[in-house]
Design an enzyme around this catalytic site. Structure first.
Site, PDB file in Angstrom:
ATOM      1  N   ARG A 126       0.830  -1.199   0.000  1.00 45.12           N
ATOM      2  CA  ARG A 126       0.000   0.000   0.000  1.00 45.12           C
ATOM      3  C   ARG A 126       0.870   1.257   0.000  1.00 45.12           C
ATOM      4  O   ARG A 126       1.950   1.273   0.556  1.00 45.12           O
ATOM      5  CB  ARG A 126      -0.915  -0.030   1.236  1.00 45.12           C
ATOM      6  CG  ARG A 126      -1.992   1.039   1.252  1.00 45.12           C
ATOM      7  CD  ARG A 126      -3.032   0.729   2.309  1.00 45.12           C
ATOM      8  NE  ARG A 126      -3.994   1.822   2.440  1.00 45.12           N
ATOM      9  CZ  ARG A 126      -3.991   2.696   3.435  1.00 45.12           C
ATOM     10  NH1 ARG A 126      -3.086   2.597   4.404  1.00 45.12           N
ATOM     11  NH2 ARG A 126      -4.887   3.663   3.494  1.00 45.12           N
ATOM     12  N   LYS A 191       3.945  -8.176  11.560  1.00 42.39           N
ATOM     13  CA  LYS A 191       3.248  -8.329  10.288  1.00 42.39           C
ATOM     14  C   LYS A 191       3.490  -9.708   9.685  1.00 42.39           C
ATOM     15  O   LYS A 191       4.620 -10.134   9.492  1.00 42.39           O
ATOM     16  CB  LYS A 191       3.698  -7.245   9.308  1.00 42.39           C
ATOM     17  CG  LYS A 191       2.861  -7.204   8.038  1.00 42.39           C
ATOM     18  CD  LYS A 191       3.078  -5.914   7.281  1.00 42.39           C
ATOM     19  CE  LYS A 191       2.232  -5.813   6.032  1.00 42.39           C
ATOM     20  NZ  LYS A 191       2.355  -4.505   5.364  1.00 42.39           N
ATOM     21  N   ARG A 326      -1.845   5.293  12.635  1.00 44.30           N
ATOM     22  CA  ARG A 326      -0.789   4.952  13.601  1.00 44.30           C
ATOM     23  C   ARG A 326      -1.472   4.489  14.881  1.00 44.30           C
ATOM     24  O   ARG A 326      -2.540   4.950  15.248  1.00 44.30           O
ATOM     25  CB  ARG A 326       0.097   6.164  13.904  1.00 44.30           C
ATOM     26  CG  ARG A 326       0.761   6.763  12.680  1.00 44.30           C
ATOM     27  CD  ARG A 326       1.873   5.876  12.140  1.00 44.30           C
ATOM     28  NE  ARG A 326       2.570   6.521  11.036  1.00 44.30           N
ATOM     29  CZ  ARG A 326       2.209   6.422   9.757  1.00 44.30           C
ATOM     30  NH1 ARG A 326       1.153   5.697   9.437  1.00 44.30           N
ATOM     31  NH2 ARG A 326       2.910   7.021   8.824  1.00 44.30           N
TER      32      ARG A 326
END
Length: 330
Positions: A126, A191, A326
């Site tokens: 992204r 992640k 965030r």
């Protein structure tokens, strides 16, 4: 692929068994000198594969690798009661999204038609961020999905894809998988997977979605040089090697089911399911909109996939294209 890339793939397929292969033997197969073999090995190492040399024995991979195989994937896919799926397997591509888009330009694609690759030389996430894509270490997948009602029908598509990845990981045995809006799959705050949805077509007429998914399976340690955030992979979380073709089939089956349900019922069935995986719910978040900073508390997702944030006592909606998010990772 050009001739050099084809030769590198040929060498990798030779080394995939994890056994020693002499430079002379490799050169005989690929039709090049031993000096050229040495250069090819360096190029293969640059693709993220751990190849080492022992004098008198030759070259070998640190560990054998399971290469992607169309027949193996489709066999596992069919055993899950799925309808036939058109599947392409490539070794090295620029990016799976770009290659699938090139297929689309050549003629119509079937709904669910999918491309998977062993490596990408120009993978992206992204906002144009580079997606590091070492060979045979992750899953790089792109699926075509038609949008007969135009791009408006794509609202929430990344929500559906994210849920499918999380659910497939859960099926594999990862209990603490989480989703970070709009497109990240996490385990313990690290992640595991990212999703990139790219659209083409008309706002109110036929349009096309290319659903790009990257999942870390067994990343090499050199990935730390390229990734600027905490990461994990399936093998680390499970403590054992992951059968790559089985994993691809599991994800394809889960994603296919989710997309078919999305086509029939829209996003509403997925809103509550998302909450079960939501890594943000009731947590303090910061939204960046250009020069504007907004502080609030995440409150799940709306029926169209927008992020719900409580700001000064009022719950507001924010869409993925509007904000950068965030939050406290702890």
């Amino acid at each position: 692929m050009n001739k050099r890339t084809e030769r590198l793939v040929q060498v990798i397929e030779l080394l995939a068994d994890g056994e020693f292969h002499s430079g002379e033997a490799i050169g005989a197969v690929t039709g090049v000198t031993r000096a050229s073999v040495n250069q090819d090995i360096k190029a293969i190492q640059a693709l993220g594969l751990d190849v080492f040399k022992v004098v008198g024995k030759g070259y070998r991979l640190a560990m054998p690798i399971e290469l992607l195989d169309v027949d193996d994937i489709l066999k596992e896919f069919a055993q899950r009661g799925q309808k036939p799926l058109k599947l392409h397997v490539e070794r090295i591509v620029s990016s799976t999204n770009d290659v699938l888009r090139s297929y689309l330009k050549q003629g119509p694609l079937e709904a669910g038609e999918t491309l998977v690759a062993e490596a990408q030389t120009d993978g992206r996430g992204r906002r144009g961020k580079r997606w590091y894509s070492p060979y045979a270490s992750s899953l790089y997948l792109s699926m075509y999905w038609p949008l007969e009602q135009g791009m408006a029908a794509a609202m929430g598509l990344s929500i559906v894809a994210g849920y499918a990845v999380a659910d497939a990981a859960r099926q594999l045995g990862i209990a603490d998988v989480r989703l970070k809006w709009p497109n990240d799959v996490l385990v313990k705050g690290k992640k595991l997977s990212g999703i990139l949805i790219e659209l083409e077509g008309q706002a109110v007429d036929n349009a096309h979605a290319i659903i790009g998914i990257g999942v870390n399976i067994n990343l090499p340690t050199m990935v730390e040089e390229y990734v600027d955030q905490p990461w994990t992979d399936l093998q680390t979380e499970l403590g054992q090697r992951v059968p790559r073709n089985l994993w691809v089939a599991t994800l394809l089956a889960t994603l296919s089911d989710a997309l078919e349900e999305f086509k029939q019922q829209g996003l509403s069935p997925f809103v509550q399911r998302w909450l079960a995986y939501d890594n943000l719910h009731d947590r303090a978040v910061t939204l960046l909109m250009g020069q504007t900073t907004i502080h609030g508390y995440a409150k799940g997702i709306a029926e169209d996939g927008a992020l719900l944030v409580e700001v000064e006592g009022e719950v507001k909606r924010y869409h993925a294209g509007e904000v950068s998010l965030r939050y406290d990772a702890n």
